[in-house]
Design an enzyme around this catalytic site. Structure first.
Site, PDB file in Angstrom:
ATOM      1  CG  MET A  12      -1.826   1.068   1.226  1.00  0.00           C
ATOM      2  SD  MET A  12      -2.960   0.909  -0.049  1.00  0.00           S
ATOM      3  CE  MET A  12      -4.075  -0.374   0.389  1.00  0.00           C
ATOM      4  CG  ASP A  13       2.501   2.822  -3.395  1.00  0.00           C
ATOM      5  OD1 ASP A  13       3.187   1.964  -2.723  1.00  0.00           O
ATOM      6  OD2 ASP A  13       2.751   3.193  -4.549  1.00  0.00           O
ATOM      7  N   GLY A 214      13.986   7.593 -22.882  1.00  0.00           N
ATOM      8  CA  GLY A 214      13.753   6.408 -23.330  1.00  0.00           C
ATOM      9  C   GLY A 214      14.623   5.251 -22.666  1.00  0.00           C
ATOM     10  CG  ASP A 240       6.921  -0.306 -10.991  1.00  0.00           C
ATOM     11  OD1 ASP A 240       8.042  -1.000 -10.795  1.00  0.00           O
ATOM     12  OD2 ASP A 240       6.667   0.274 -10.081  1.00  0.00           O
TER      13      ASP A 240
END
Ligand code: RIB
Length: 287
Positions: A12-13, A214, A240
């Site tokens: 949980m952030d 990139g 992510d």
């Protein structure tokens, strides 16, 4: 389409938005607080599932309300959770995030994420097809990560290893992963030099992410795959999103450059929303 197994963290952030970061010993007033689901493993699983892949999450949550919310969020995003274990009398992982100065600082408390065992991994290998793609990070115990890499190598299963956050690892182990996806800082910490000095030794294997510039990889020459410009709201979870999308590209038979292009696009969309998963694109957003 090849199945994707993310073996990793779910957290949980707990996020604070603020004008600046407090200095050592200082107390400041923040602007806004919110909680949202995160953890590098869960983020990568959600990224891949939203883009249409068949994704299995493998890991541990605590027997608390955070754990329930984390699992429900995975299910809501179409991720299979039959290999997510709830650990009794244990807290779920949390990440304590400050958003200030257009960037984040994060302290992760692993809690249940450090309860992932080799036994759980073995159980998952039994049901995994030979053409599966495994996605791993560095938020579960290091000995388990090492075990996954060694076991997958013996079985000939593709592994995408995103070495975040940085921890010391045996460089020799890298020879056994199919793709290694550090950012510039992680490359320097890992190899003690910048990517340009070592990337040719990891032909079509080392992919270095460069944020809004990139990513690069080596295939007879250094190949730069540029990112797409975006209006940045929050960069949390961009890496992510890149890794989840890269695995999706591979699962659909894209070559490495095509998969990186696809991943760059997904990552550039992800930064336009707040929270690690808030801006992650669905497949329809990729057209
Ligand atoms: O990569 C972003 C993630 O890092 C956050 O969601 C937080 O949980 C930390 O693990």
């Amino acid at each position: 389409m090849r199945e994707i197994y993310v073996i990793g963290s779910m957290s949980m952030d707990l996020v604070v938005q603020s004008e600046k970061r407090p200095a050592k010993g200082e107390t400041i007033l923040g602007d806004h607080f919110f909680m949202t689901t995160g953890g590098k493993g869960a983020n990568q699983a959600v990224s891949a599932a939203r883009l249409g892949a068949n994704v299995h999450m493998v890991g541990c949550v605590g027997d608390d309300t955070f754990g329930e919310t984390i699992v429900k969020n995975l299910v809501d995003n179409g991720v299979h959770v039959e290999n997510v274990e709830t650990i009794p009398q244990c807290a779920s992982g949390t990440a304590h995030i400050t958003l200030a100065d257009h960037d984040n600082s994060i302290i992760v408390v692993p809690s249940a994420n450090f309860k992932v065992t080799k036994e759980l991994v073995d159980q998952v290998f039994k049901s995994m097809k030979d053409d599966a793609i495994i996605l791993i990070q560095n938020e579960i115990p290091k000995d388990v990560t090492t075990y996954i890499i060694e076991s997958a190598y013996e079985k000939g299963i593709t592994v995408v290893y995103n070495p975040a956050p940085f921890i010391e690892m045996d460089v020799e182990l890298l020879k056994k992963v199919t793709y290694f996806t550090p950012n510039e800082t992680e490359v320097e910490a890992f190899f003690g030099s910048d990517y340009e000095s070592i990337i040719q030794d990891y032909d079509k294997q080392l992919i270095v992410t460069l944020g809004d510039k990139g990513a690069v990889f080596y295939d007879e020459a250094l190949i730069h795959v540029p990112s797409i410009k975006a209006d940045v709201v929050d960069t949390t979870g961009a890496g992510d999103t890149f890794n989840g999308a890269f695995a999706v590209g591979l699962s659909e038979g894209m070559n490495i450059q095509e998969a990186i292009q696809f991943a760059n696009k997904a990552a550039s969309i992800s930064v336009t929303g707040l929270g690690a998963q808030g801006g992650m694109p669905y497949r329809k957003d990729m057209n």
